[in-house]
Each structure stands twice: as C-alpha cells, then as structure tokens.
Design an enzyme around this catalytic site. Structure first.
Site, mmCIF file in Angstrom:
data_model
loop_
_atom_site.group_PDB
_atom_site.id
_atom_site.type_symbol
_atom_site.label_atom_id
_atom_site.label_comp_id
_atom_site.label_asym_id
_atom_site.label_seq_id
_atom_site.Cartn_x
_atom_site.Cartn_y
_atom_site.Cartn_z
ATOM 1 N N TYR A 125 -37.020 -81.433 -35.421
ATOM 2 C CA TYR A 125 -37.749 -81.654 -34.161
ATOM 3 C C TYR A 125 -38.784 -82.776 -34.327
ATOM 4 C CZ TYR A 125 -36.281 -76.701 -33.661
ATOM 5 O OH TYR A 125 -35.594 -75.522 -33.639
ATOM 6 N N GLU A 240 -39.243 -69.754 -33.726
ATOM 7 C CA GLU A 240 -40.016 -70.356 -34.819
ATOM 8 C C GLU A 240 -41.356 -69.660 -35.014
ATOM 9 O OE1 GLU A 240 -40.158 -74.571 -34.809
ATOM 10 O OE2 GLU A 240 -41.401 -74.638 -36.605
ATOM 11 N N GLU A 365 -54.399 -75.105 -32.721
ATOM 12 C CA GLU A 365 -54.879 -75.536 -31.394
ATOM 13 C C GLU A 365 -53.792 -75.299 -30.341
ATOM 14 O OE1 GLU A 365 -55.144 -77.321 -34.170
ATOM 15 O OE2 GLU A 365 -57.319 -77.379 -34.453
HETATM 16 C C1 LIG Z 1 -45.190 -78.615 -44.778
HETATM 17 C C2 LIG Z 1 -44.670 -78.886 -43.413
HETATM 18 C C3 LIG Z 1 -43.380 -78.503 -43.090
HETATM 19 C C4 LIG Z 1 -42.845 -78.777 -41.839
HETATM 20 N N1 LIG Z 1 -41.526 -78.464 -41.567
HETATM 21 C C5 LIG Z 1 -40.965 -78.888 -40.404
HETATM 22 C C6 LIG Z 1 -39.571 -78.733 -40.173
HETATM 23 O O1 LIG Z 1 -38.837 -78.154 -40.989
HETATM 24 N N2 LIG Z 1 -39.039 -79.264 -39.038
HETATM 25 C C7 LIG Z 1 -39.800 -79.904 -38.082
HETATM 26 O O2 LIG Z 1 -39.258 -80.354 -37.086
HETATM 27 N N3 LIG Z 1 -41.154 -80.042 -38.283
HETATM 28 C C8 LIG Z 1 -41.741 -79.567 -39.402
HETATM 29 N N4 LIG Z 1 -43.100 -79.730 -39.622
HETATM 30 C C9 LIG Z 1 -43.870 -80.427 -38.609
HETATM 31 C C10 LIG Z 1 -44.888 -79.581 -37.897
HETATM 32 O O3 LIG Z 1 -44.296 -78.698 -36.987
HETATM 33 C C11 LIG Z 1 -45.837 -80.600 -37.234
HETATM 34 O O4 LIG Z 1 -46.564 -81.205 -38.289
HETATM 35 C C12 LIG Z 1 -46.752 -79.972 -36.269
HETATM 36 O O5 LIG Z 1 -46.045 -79.682 -35.101
HETATM 37 C C13 LIG Z 1 -47.928 -80.893 -35.944
HETATM 38 O O6 LIG Z 1 -47.476 -82.152 -35.570
HETATM 39 P P1 LIG Z 1 -48.130 -83.487 -36.182
HETATM 40 O O7 LIG Z 1 -48.181 -83.367 -37.652
HETATM 41 O O8 LIG Z 1 -47.429 -84.660 -35.574
HETATM 42 O O9 LIG Z 1 -49.631 -83.469 -35.647
HETATM 43 P P2 LIG Z 1 -50.151 -83.838 -34.163
HETATM 44 O O10 LIG Z 1 -49.276 -83.205 -33.137
HETATM 45 O O11 LIG Z 1 -50.308 -85.333 -34.127
HETATM 46 O O12 LIG Z 1 -51.534 -83.128 -34.163
HETATM 47 C C14 LIG Z 1 -52.728 -83.712 -34.731
HETATM 48 C C15 LIG Z 1 -53.909 -82.827 -34.342
HETATM 49 O O13 LIG Z 1 -54.041 -82.804 -32.908
HETATM 50 C C16 LIG Z 1 -54.021 -81.460 -32.425
HETATM 51 N N5 LIG Z 1 -53.303 -81.400 -31.147
HETATM 52 C C17 LIG Z 1 -52.065 -81.926 -30.882
HETATM 53 N N6 LIG Z 1 -51.705 -81.604 -29.615
HETATM 54 C C18 LIG Z 1 -52.708 -80.854 -29.084
HETATM 55 C C19 LIG Z 1 -52.904 -80.227 -27.834
HETATM 56 N N7 LIG Z 1 -51.988 -80.277 -26.857
HETATM 57 N N8 LIG Z 1 -54.056 -79.525 -27.653
HETATM 58 C C20 LIG Z 1 -54.998 -79.434 -28.631
HETATM 59 N N9 LIG Z 1 -54.852 -80.028 -29.843
HETATM 60 C C21 LIG Z 1 -53.729 -80.719 -30.074
HETATM 61 C C22 LIG Z 1 -53.276 -80.671 -33.472
HETATM 62 O O14 LIG Z 1 -53.611 -79.301 -33.449
HETATM 63 C C23 LIG Z 1 -53.732 -81.355 -34.759
HETATM 64 O O15 LIG Z 1 -54.958 -80.836 -35.183
HETATM 65 C C24 LIG Z 1 -43.659 -79.437 -40.858
HETATM 66 C C25 LIG Z 1 -44.982 -79.780 -41.162
HETATM 67 C C26 LIG Z 1 -45.485 -79.512 -42.419
HETATM 68 C C27 LIG Z 1 -46.899 -79.934 -42.717
#
Ligand SMILES: Cc1cc2nc3c(=O)[nH]c(=O)nc-3n(C[C@H](O)[C@H](O)[C@H](O)COP(=O)(O)OP(=O)(O)OC[C@H]3O[C@@H](n4cnc5c(N)ncnc54)[C@H](O)[C@@H]3O)c2cc1C
Length: 385
Positions: A125, A240, A365
């Site tokens: 995703y 999930e 969040e």
């Molecule tokens: C170890 C690890 C394993 C993972 N495994 C998978 C996997 O197998 N498959 C997959 O698809 N993904 C995976 N992920 C991804 C994970 O689901 C995303 O990292 C997560 O959804 C956050 O997205 P981002 O890192 O782009 O942060 P962002 O979405 O850019 O967020 C940055 C900050 O902004 C805040 N924020 C974002 N949107 C909002 C909102 N609407 N309201 C308030 N605050 C907000 C967040 O809480 C965060 O603090 C993994 C991540 C990690 C670290």
C-alpha cells in the site's frame, strides 16, 4: 462476553506449549534478528503440515477442523519465545479481505494456496509519497488486452523477501477523483520487472522498498472491480488494525521484570513496584481489548474496535518498555548476545521494536481520528474526499 479462560482453552495452551517444545528451534529467534526477516519459513511449513494455518477458515477454501483457539495458542507460544510470524500475519489480513471481496475462483486459488502453506502475501500500500494517505497512491496500472502493465514503487513492503505475492494498490484511472481510480492486484513477487531492496529498521526488522517496471499481470489477478479499490481497502485496513491478526497481544513483561528485579535486589524499591504495577494493569487491559476485538469479529467485521486495541496496546507497549529501561538502569542497554544482558537482551530488543508499532498499521494520530469519527461521531478534521 465471558473473560474467563475455559478448561478447554487451558488444555489448548498446554498442548500448544508441547507443540512448540517439540517443533520450535531456539536458534530461529537469533536468525530472525540477524537476517531481519521476521518470518521463519521452516516453522511455517511445520504449521502447514499440522493443519494450523487453516484453523478457523472456511472448509471449502482449505480450512481445517483444527480449533482456531488451539492454533492461536500455538502462535502465542511462538511469539512468547520471541518469534515473529509477520508474513503469516499479513497473509491473514489478505485472506480475510479476499474472503469478503474476491470471486469464487480467486478464493480457491489464493486462500487455498495460503492455507496449504504454498503462498504468502505482503501488503503493498505505502509509497514514498503516501503512507497514512493511502488513497494518494501513484503506482500506475494500464490495461493492455487481457493483461495489466504496472509501473511504480512501494515503500515498506514487509516480508516481501519471503512472500510469493504482493497485494498491490495501484491507480487504474488517474482522471477520477483520488479515491475513485484505485484497484488492487495480486502480483507475483518472482516475476520479471519486480525488484526488492532491503530497508533496515531500528528494531532489527529488514523491511523493503519494492520497484515495479512494466510488470505484467493477467486481468484475473484483479481483486474486486476496476476502480473499486477503495472499497477493498476499507475491508483490508479493518483487517490490518485487528480483526485478522493470528497471534494475540498478550505479554509477560510484568512477570519477567518482577523476576529480574527480585533476582537483582530492586524489587523493594517503591518506584520499581509502581512501574511493574502499571505495566501489569496495562497488560491486562490490552489482553481484554484483544478478547473484545476477537469476540466482535466473530459477529461482524469490526468498525473501530481493532483500531482502539491497536492504539492502546502499541502506545502502552512504548510506555511499558520505557518504564522497563528505567528499572533496569545501565543493564538495560545490553543487547541480545551481550554477556549479562537482562532476559537475554529481550527487554532491550522489545524497547527498540516497540518504536515502530505506533507507525505501521495506522499511526496513532490516524487511529485517534478514526475513533473520533466512527466511535464518537465527531466531525472530520480534514478536507472532505
Ligand atoms: C517497520 C515498518 C513496516 C511497515 N510495513 C508495511 C507493509 O508491510 N506494507 C505497507 O504498505 N506499509 C507498511 N508500512 C508503512 C506504514 O503503514 C506507514 O509508514 C504509515 O502508514 C505512515 O505513513 P508514512 O510513513 O508515510 O508517514 P506519514 O503518513 O507521512 O505521516 C507522518 C506524520 O504525520 C501524521 N499524519 C499523517 N496523516 C495525518 C492525519 N490525517 N491526521 C493527523 N496526523 C497525520 C502521522 O501520524 C505521522 O506522525 C510499514 C512501516 C514501518 C515503519
């Protein structure tokens, strides 16, 4: 909801312990942390052999008669020994999703393949520019006759290094509004055009960046309709955040820390006792919330309960391991393998592992927003779709 453990459950736990004593090799824990691959395929094959993967799933797609509570107890027992089963956890989320949205033929192929232990599914995703905002995915799929051609990149495709397929969120119509032009495909990870690059994390897990260059899949790999991806994702995200995870979140941290404190002359310190007491209470709350989510999931697809459990138990785990580090003092810095490391370094390791749990599967969040909107009926705090 009855919170008491029945005699049958207690006997499952005994049988699960015996299964784990017989089959689990302690060196697998070290191997998972050395390689960063949080899925031991040898263990998975043994579980498939003993019918544990099919427990609780429909018979017509390969489910077995093994009681799901026994299978859960075996997964718990493996988790208690420090083993992750992340590839199977993501597979269960996809199996659950497919069972709601896919065609009969797809259910037989993918659910059957997974329950026999022949297939394992990673979640595709997140992209470099979109994590929480899942619907902003840019990876593109263009139809070419009976096939689709996929180009793009995904970030954090965990356990892709051992999975057979990735459940890939793609854009199939860029002209439609963001949530309207998405679709999901089952994409084999060993085909031409797929590249898997490791991404090392603080908690030893090696997740992946995955790249897709002119990857061709047949139309039959589409799960749900064309441009129906957001409806599929709604189900996938519910799985999930709690409904489909194979192992519960029970922990033995309070007991383990109490044992260490007694053995090291710290147990009489009121600050230690206060911390251990707090951990014990939070552990119990997380356990009961897990029972609540599983109970709700037996009746219908939970709407927000899994999110509440995920938010509480992951934030609690970070508090608990932070308290644990305070109790351990300097000894808490010793990693697994270091001489004299408390609990063989497990406390230190779990402290690091707890950090990512409030990020993946929906950040704290985002979880708070879901609870505010769906449980409490508060207005959206961001622009409408
Ligand atoms: C170890 C690890 C394993 C993972 N495994 C998978 C996997 O197998 N498959 C997959 O698809 N993904 C995976 N992920 C991804 C994970 O689901 C995303 O990292 C997560 O959804 C956050 O997205 P981002 O890192 O782009 O942060 P962002 O979405 O850019 O967020 C940055 C900050 O902004 C805040 N924020 C974002 N949107 C909002 C909102 N609407 N309201 C308030 N605050 C907000 C967040 O809480 C965060 O603090 C993994 C991540 C990690 C670290």
């Amino acid at each position: 909801l009855d919170f008491h453990e029945t005699d049958e459950l207690a006997s499952f736990r005994d049988a699960a312990r015996e299964w784990a004593d017989e089959n689990v090799r302690p060196e697998w824990v070290e191997e998972q942390h050395r390689t960063g691959c949080f899925q031991t395929m040898e263990l998975h094959r043994l579980m498939a052999r003993d019918g544990l993967l099919g427990a609780g799933w429909a018979k017509e797609y390969g489910g077995t008669d093994v009681d799901p509570d026994y299978a859960r107890a075996v997964f718990d027992e493996c988790a208690r020994r420090g083993l992750h089963s992340d590839g199977w956890a993501s597979s269960c989320m996809i199996i659950g999703t497919i069972s709601h949205v896919a065609t009969e033929e797809q259910k037989r192929e993918y659910i059957g393949g997974a329950l026999r232990g022949e297939m394992m599914f990673a979640l595709g995703y997140t992209e470099p520019d979109s994590g929480s905002d899942v619907a902003a995915a840019k990876t593109l799929a263009v139809r070419d006759g009976d096939e689709w051609v996929i180009n793009g990149q995904k970030m954090f495709t965990s356990t892709a290094q051992v999975c057979t397929h990735v459940f890939l969120l793609v854009r199939t119509d860029p002209s439609l509004p963001k949530h309207g032009g998405l679709s999901l495909f089952m994409v084999p990870l060993d085909g031409p055009g797929v590249e898997i690059h490791p991404v090392h994390t603080l908690g030893d897990q090696v997740t992946n960046a995955t790249f897709y260059t002119d990857v061709r899949v047949p139309h039959s790999a589409l799960i749900g309709g064309v441009n129906e991806g957001w409806n599929v994702m709604k189900v996938a995200l519910i799985y999930e955040r709690g409904a489909g995870s194979p192992a519960s979140n029970e922990q033995t941290l309070a007991q383990d820390l109490a044992a260490w404190s007694k053995a090291n002359g710290r147990f009489d310190d009121p600050l230690t006792a206060e911390r251990i007491g707090r951990i014990a209470v939070e552990q119990e709350v997380a356990k009961v919330m897990g029972q609540w989510v599983r109970w709700r999931a037996k009746q219908a697809l939970p709407a927000y309960e899994g999110t509440m459990r995920k938010l509480f138990s992951t934030e609690a785990a970070q508090r608990q391991y932070s308290d644990t580090m305070d109790v351990l003092g300097m000894a808490g810095l010793l990693e697994p393998g270091a001489p004299g490391a408390p609990a063989g370094g497990r406390f230190e390791l779990n402290f690091r592992e707890a950090v990512v749990t409030t990020i993946y599967g929906g950040t704290s969040e985002v979880c708070r927003e879901i609870i505010a909107e769906r449980r409490l009926g508060l207005p959206r705090n961001r622009p409408s779709k």
